[in-house]
Design a protein around this motif. Structure first.
Motif, mmCIF file in Angstrom:
data_model
loop_
_atom_site.group_PDB
_atom_site.id
_atom_site.type_symbol
_atom_site.label_atom_id
_atom_site.label_comp_id
_atom_site.label_asym_id
_atom_site.label_seq_id
_atom_site.Cartn_x
_atom_site.Cartn_y
_atom_site.Cartn_z
ATOM 1 N N ASP A 1 23.793 23.640 -31.623
ATOM 2 C CA ASP A 1 24.227 24.692 -32.530
ATOM 3 C C ASP A 1 24.903 24.119 -33.771
ATOM 4 N N LYS A 2 25.630 23.017 -33.609
ATOM 5 C CA LYS A 2 26.267 22.355 -34.750
ATOM 6 C C LYS A 2 25.256 21.509 -35.522
ATOM 7 N N ALA A 3 24.422 20.767 -34.793
ATOM 8 C CA ALA A 3 23.465 19.841 -35.419
ATOM 9 C C ALA A 3 22.503 20.568 -36.355
ATOM 10 N N ALA A 4 22.185 21.822 -36.043
ATOM 11 C CA ALA A 4 21.227 22.576 -36.848
ATOM 12 C C ALA A 4 21.673 22.755 -38.291
ATOM 13 N N PHE A 5 22.977 22.633 -38.541
ATOM 14 C CA PHE A 5 23.493 22.853 -39.898
ATOM 15 C C PHE A 5 24.017 21.561 -40.539
ATOM 16 N N MET A 6 23.665 20.440 -39.936
ATOM 17 C CA MET A 6 24.082 19.143 -40.478
ATOM 18 C C MET A 6 22.953 18.483 -41.244
ATOM 19 N N THR A 7 23.291 17.825 -42.337
ATOM 20 C CA THR A 7 22.313 16.982 -43.018
ATOM 21 C C THR A 7 22.068 15.751 -42.164
ATOM 22 N N ALA A 8 21.031 14.996 -42.493
ATOM 23 C CA ALA A 8 20.732 13.789 -41.731
ATOM 24 C C ALA A 8 21.885 12.795 -41.809
ATOM 25 N N SER A 9 22.493 12.683 -42.987
ATOM 26 C CA SER A 9 23.597 11.739 -43.147
ATOM 27 C C SER A 9 24.831 12.185 -42.360
ATOM 28 N N LYS A 10 25.101 13.485 -42.367
ATOM 29 C CA LYS A 10 26.259 13.993 -41.623
ATOM 30 C C LYS A 10 26.064 13.837 -40.121
ATOM 31 N N LEU A 11 24.860 14.104 -39.637
ATOM 32 C CA LEU A 11 24.575 13.926 -38.215
ATOM 33 C C LEU A 11 24.706 12.458 -37.829
ATOM 34 N N GLY A 12 24.230 11.584 -38.714
ATOM 35 C CA GLY A 12 24.359 10.150 -38.460
ATOM 36 C C GLY A 12 25.820 9.722 -38.351
ATOM 37 N N ARG A 13 26.648 10.214 -39.274
ATOM 38 C CA ARG A 13 28.072 9.873 -39.233
ATOM 39 C C ARG A 13 28.733 10.398 -37.962
ATOM 40 N N GLU A 14 28.359 11.599 -37.567
ATOM 41 C CA GLU A 14 28.937 12.223 -36.375
ATOM 42 C C GLU A 14 28.601 11.426 -35.118
ATOM 43 N N VAL A 15 27.376 10.915 -35.072
ATOM 44 C CA VAL A 15 26.908 10.194 -33.879
ATOM 45 C C VAL A 15 27.266 8.716 -33.929
ATOM 46 N N GLY A 16 27.378 8.177 -35.158
ATOM 47 C CA GLY A 16 27.673 6.757 -35.310
ATOM 48 C C GLY A 16 26.440 5.912 -35.533
ATOM 49 N N VAL A 17 25.427 6.526 -36.214
ATOM 50 C CA VAL A 17 24.205 5.770 -36.536
ATOM 51 C C VAL A 17 23.899 5.979 -38.018
ATOM 52 N N SER A 18 22.915 5.266 -38.524
ATOM 53 C CA SER A 18 22.568 5.383 -39.941
ATOM 54 C C SER A 18 21.716 6.635 -40.180
ATOM 55 N N GLU A 19 21.690 7.064 -41.436
ATOM 56 C CA GLU A 19 20.856 8.209 -41.813
ATOM 57 C C GLU A 19 19.383 7.936 -41.531
ATOM 58 N N SER A 20 18.952 6.698 -41.789
ATOM 59 C CA SER A 20 17.549 6.351 -41.554
ATOM 60 C C SER A 20 17.191 6.454 -40.068
ATOM 61 N N THR A 21 18.153 6.167 -39.191
ATOM 62 C CA THR A 21 17.903 6.297 -37.753
ATOM 63 C C THR A 21 17.674 7.763 -37.384
ATOM 64 N N VAL A 22 18.426 8.642 -38.025
ATOM 65 C CA VAL A 22 18.262 10.077 -37.778
ATOM 66 C C VAL A 22 16.889 10.535 -38.239
ATOM 67 N N VAL A 23 16.460 10.078 -39.415
ATOM 68 C CA VAL A 23 15.148 10.451 -39.946
ATOM 69 C C VAL A 23 14.042 9.931 -39.035
ATOM 70 N N ARG A 24 14.169 8.677 -38.583
ATOM 71 C CA ARG A 24 13.156 8.116 -37.672
ATOM 72 C C ARG A 24 13.128 8.887 -36.352
ATOM 73 N N PHE A 25 14.291 9.328 -35.905
ATOM 74 C CA PHE A 25 14.367 10.114 -34.681
ATOM 75 C C PHE A 25 13.540 11.402 -34.831
ATOM 76 N N ALA A 26 13.713 12.097 -35.959
ATOM 77 C CA ALA A 26 12.967 13.334 -36.204
ATOM 78 C C ALA A 26 11.471 13.086 -36.204
ATOM 79 N N MET A 27 11.054 11.968 -36.802
ATOM 80 C CA MET A 27 9.629 11.633 -36.857
ATOM 81 C C MET A 27 9.116 11.228 -35.482
ATOM 82 N N GLU A 28 9.941 10.552 -34.698
ATOM 83 C CA GLU A 28 9.557 10.139 -33.354
ATOM 84 C C GLU A 28 9.291 11.351 -32.458
ATOM 85 N N VAL A 29 10.060 12.421 -32.712
ATOM 86 C CA VAL A 29 9.907 13.640 -31.912
ATOM 87 C C VAL A 29 8.677 14.440 -32.338
ATOM 88 N N GLY A 30 8.096 14.097 -33.504
ATOM 89 C CA GLY A 30 6.853 14.749 -33.903
ATOM 90 C C GLY A 30 6.904 15.533 -35.193
#
Length: 295
Positions: free
Chosen positions: A35-64
């Motif tokens: 519910d929170k992640a849905a309103f986060m940018t890739a960079s904000k989600l990355g900061r929240e989790v402790g990973v880079s923005e590019s990792t978040v983008v690759r994650f989205a692509m990995e999921v399809g």
């Protein structure tokens, strides 16, 4: 937070074995805080989790998905369908934050109406009009939050057509008792938005089995009443706090009423003329002239 069975979350779960360490962190966070992640940018989600923005983008692509924006839209669709009222309140801060509430809500409503105009198929709208014009009897059902829409539609449809029935959950009788005589040649209009009403789904299922035509007004092809319909009219509905914005579906219903009124113009003129006589005779409306004269 226990997450619902959902295609997106299932896809994430199935790929846990191939995710990198950072991607697994993202997956774990989404399972617990979608519910929170849905309103986060890739960079904000990355900061929240402790990973880079590019990792978040690759994650989205990995999921399809093509990229993070498409993944984020899917998350928003997920929460619209599954959050309870308490969880929706929690989302409010993410959507509106410290902005001026009036301006922000109006902006969101305007954007929703524009999205509806872009998304709706004009052929489907025209088919819905023709289906209603050919109906022997028209049933209208919309429960809970959608009841205001069904009541509005019924009020004006009764001015245009002779045989319209509003199927209500508030009149003491069961829904099936109200549509027991529905048959081939009849039309039922079902209106439902997240969270979808089971009563509406069951009523449309029964109507379909009885041979009636089904017109669904809903938000997405994933809606349970979309698959039951002969014609679907899609209207965008955005979640605003614990309430849903029904501005776009109301506008769509307005358009239906106007289109039908134009096609039944001669009969409608006569009906409205008789109604005006009755309204005047029984003083249904306040006479504005008299009000100003008293002042």
């Amino acid at each position: 937070m226990a997450h619902p069975v959902n295609g997106l979350l299932r896809s994430i779960e199935e790929k846990m074995g191939v995710f990198s360490k950072g991607q697994k962190k993202i997956a774990a966070y989404i399972f617990e805080n979608y519910d929170k992640a849905a309103f986060m940018t890739a960079s904000k989600l990355g900061r929240e989790v402790g990973v880079s923005e590019s990792t978040v983008v690759r994650f989205a692509m990995e999921v399809g998905f093509e990229g993070y924006p498409q993944f984020q839209r899917s998350l928003k669709e997920l929460i619209k369908r599954n959050l309870n009222a308490v969880q929706r309140m929690r989302v409010t801060t993410e959507q509106i934050g410290d902005h001026d509430v009036l301006s922000r809500v109006l902006e969101m409503d305007i954007a929703t109406v524009r999205k509806t105009d872009q998304a709706i198929e004009k052929e489907d709208f025209a088919r819905a009009v023709e289906t209603l014009l050919a109906a022997k009897k028209i049933y209208i059902i919309g429960m809970r939050g959608a009841s205001s829409l069904s009541a509005f539609m019924s009020y004006y449809f009764n001015m245009i057509f002779e045989n319209v029935q509003l199927v209500s959950g508030d009149n003491g009788s069961d829904v099936f008792e109200q549509i027991i005589r529905i048959a081939e040649g009849d039309v039922i209009v079902g209106i439902s938005f997240p969270r979808y009403s089971k009563k509406t789904v069951r009523a449309l299922t029964y109507a379909q089995k009885c041979g009636a035509k089904v017109i669904s007004i809903t938000d997405s092809e994933k809606s349970p009443i979309a698959t039951l319909a002969d014609t679907v009219l899609y209207a965008k509905s955005e979640m605003i706090s614990f309430v849903d914005s029904l501005v776009a579906p109301m506008s769509l219903i307005n358009a239906l009423i106007v289109a039908l009124g134009q096609r039944k113009q001669a009969e409608l003129y006569q009906t409205l003329g008789r109604l005006e006589t009755i309204w005047d005779e029984y003083q249904i409306y306040e006479n504005i002239g008299e009000v100003y004269e008293k002042k």
